[in-house]
Scaffold this active site. Structure first.
Site, PDB file in Angstrom:
ATOM      1  N   GLU A   1       0.851  -1.193   0.000  1.00  0.00           N
ATOM      2  CA  GLU A   1       0.000   0.000   0.000  1.00  0.00           C
ATOM      3  C   GLU A   1       0.887   1.244   0.000  1.00  0.00           C
ATOM      4  O   GLU A   1       1.113   1.862   1.047  1.00  0.00           O
ATOM      5  CB  GLU A   1      -0.934   0.004   1.218  1.00  0.00           C
ATOM      6  CG  GLU A   1      -1.966  -1.118   1.202  1.00  0.00           C
ATOM      7  CD  GLU A   1      -2.853  -1.115   2.441  1.00  0.00           C
ATOM      8  OE1 GLU A   1      -2.508  -0.438   3.437  1.00  0.00           O
ATOM      9  OE2 GLU A   1      -3.889  -1.805   2.421  1.00  0.00           O
TER      10      GLU A   1
ATOM     11  N   GLU B   1      -6.390  -7.137  -0.917  1.00  0.00           N
ATOM     12  CA  GLU B   1      -6.948  -7.305   0.425  1.00  0.00           C
ATOM     13  C   GLU B   1      -8.412  -6.879   0.403  1.00  0.00           C
ATOM     14  O   GLU B   1      -8.783  -5.885  -0.221  1.00  0.00           O
ATOM     15  CB  GLU B   1      -6.176  -6.462   1.441  1.00  0.00           C
ATOM     16  CG  GLU B   1      -4.745  -6.909   1.637  1.00  0.00           C
ATOM     17  CD  GLU B   1      -4.005  -6.064   2.671  1.00  0.00           C
ATOM     18  OE1 GLU B   1      -4.683  -5.403   3.500  1.00  0.00           O
ATOM     19  OE2 GLU B   1      -2.772  -6.058   2.640  1.00  0.00           O
TER      20      GLU B   1
END
Length: 471
Positions: free
Chosen positions: A198, A337
């Site tokens: 991320e 995710e």
């Protein structure tokens, strides 16, 4: 001409043999075509649903910046956030639930560097990660291997514009991915690499931040491709800004312009955690309540914990953006995710555990249903192996790894509503878009390998419902 004359003569003497010869020629022509037509990233992603994360495992322990570029993590870090060492039995159980891909988040720079001068990854750590990758490959699962936050060595410094910092980051990124790529050079298309996790960006990213992120994604691609072997065409996964859908869509053109020596072998990664009040918020705040209930038909009359935004229509709109901007342009989407905390609300006055469970099931079902219908997107469920709901705080856990049982039943049921478990009779239902048999078979119907490779002897083989020729 002589060959044509021979066929005519053969047909006049024995039509039955001639028909068999023509059939064999057709099979060979089809098979040769399959060999030369390499699967694209889109082809592969369409075979990966549903996906599952081996969370809180190889990315655990050392999130302290002081532990960068050293080997303080060690093998023990695998069980520092959860207590179960990964085994083949666990991966077998994951496969039996119907999962077809496993994402393995890994820390490399933070706590696993044996030589800080050349950024050498600890050999025992690399070996252990490889063991777990092999567990998955043995089960014919796809694997996404990444560099996961990793103490924030890069992900917290995407916006840094100092030229020396940028160059050092590129040097480290190249060193890390060169070592990983060389270790797994000979693995086939079942293994995918994801450069980061991320990559943090500002709420409204500056042009310089996006430029840096694109450059780091390009550095990752170049480092892997340079190692050759299967890495010359392996599917590589690049990350959007903060893996946020809206930010990623905004800069879609920049990602579609990334340079790659292999054609149609890139995928884009985003994550889906929405709305915050439903998936992760642990307690009520002055500005709003935790959402216990999500989805049409799951609200509880009189409760202050019903979702009031970001339900089915929002999820569909978000995914549709990714389909339009990326999938339809040939770049598939890894939703690396996804998930929501399963809570125990049974002790709360006026609340309904049944409706909360139904909300979790609906949330997981809708994500998988939409991805399947739209195509080109694989959701990979986050799973932390913490079998304790902590009351209304909840936990994002489906599989109890120690017992090899299902703990988060509502989430698993939601996934299996769309993708039935491997042990279920529904696996043979023609409505399910997956092959019944796995592995490679010869024309006598004998299973000869788990997946195609150059190690097979010459001949014609059946794999995932298609014919292939090894020459």
């Amino acid at each position: 001409m002589y060959f044509v004359f021979f066929l005519v003569l053969l047909y006049s003497q024995n039509p039955t043999i001639m028909k068999r010869l023509i059939l064999l020629m057709a099979i060979c022509i089809t098979a040769v075509g399959k060999v030369t037509a390499q699967q694209t990233a889109l082809d592969i992603v369409n075979q990966m649903s549903p996906g599952w994360n081996l969370g809180n495992t190889f990315e655990a322990k050392h999130w302290n910046g002081a532990d960068l570029y050293n080997n303080k993590g060690g093998l023990a870090s695998e069980t520092s956030w959860q207590s179960t060492k990964t085994t083949q039995t666990i991966i077998d159980f994951v496969k039996a639930q119907g999962f077809r891909s496993v994402r393995i988040p890994v820390a490399w720079v933070c706590g696993h560097i044996s030589n800080s001068e050349n950024y050498a990854i600890d050999a025992s750590w690399m070996k252990r990660v490889k063991e777990v990758v092999d567990y998955c490959i043995k089960d014919d699962l796809y694997v996404v291997l990444n560099d996961h936050w990793d103490g924030g060595w890069l992900e917290n410094h995407i916006a840094d514009t100092d030229s020396s910092t940028v160059e050092k980051n590129k040097t480290v990124l190249t060193a890390i991915w060169t070592q990983i790529a060389e270790t797994f050079r000979d693995y086939d298309e079942h293994l995918l690499f994801a450069g980061l996790n991320e990559p943090n960006s500002e709420e409204t990213p500056k042009t310089s931040t996006i430029n840096n992120l694109i450059a780091y994604n390009q550095t990752f691609i170049d480092a892997v491709r340079a190692t050759g072997g299967q890495n010359a065409s392996r599917v590589l996964v690049v990350q959007g800004p903060s893996t946020d859908i809206n930010k990623t869509v905004k800069y879609a053109s920049r990602y579609l312009q990334l340079k790659d020596s292999a054609e149609q072998r890139l995928a884009i990664e985003v994550h889906y955690y929405a709305p915050w009040q439903f998936w992760g918020m642990e307690s009520d705040e002055s500005w709003g309540k935790v959402f216990y209930y999500w989805g049409s038909g799951n609200h509880v009359s009189g409760s202050q914990h019903n979702a009031n935004h970001s339900e089915e229509d929002f999820m569909k709109q978000q995914l549709q953006q990714m389909k339009t901007k990326f999938v339809d342009k040939g770049m598939p989407v890894i939703i690396g995710e996804f998930g929501a905390n399963w809570r125990n609300v049974s002790g709360q006055k006026g609340e309904s555990q049944e409706k909360h469970d139904a909300s979790i099931r609906t949330h997981y079902r809708e994500m998988h249903r939409l991805c399947k219908e739209m195509g080109g997107m694989v959701p990979m469920t986050w799973d932390i192996n913490s079998c304790n709901q902590n009351g209304t705080k909840g936990t994002m856990t489906i599989i109890n790894r120690a017992k090899c049982t299902i703990y988060g039943t509502p989430a698993m049921e939601g996934i299996n509503d769309v993708w039935p478990a491997a042990s279920a009779d529904a696996i043979s239902d023609p409505a399910v878009d997956r092959p019944v048999a796995t592995g490679v078979y010869n024309l006598q119907g004998q299973r000869v390998a788990d997946h195609l490779s150059n190690h097979l002897s010459t001949g014609i083989y059946l794999y995932q419902g298609e014919k292939y020729t090894i020459r």
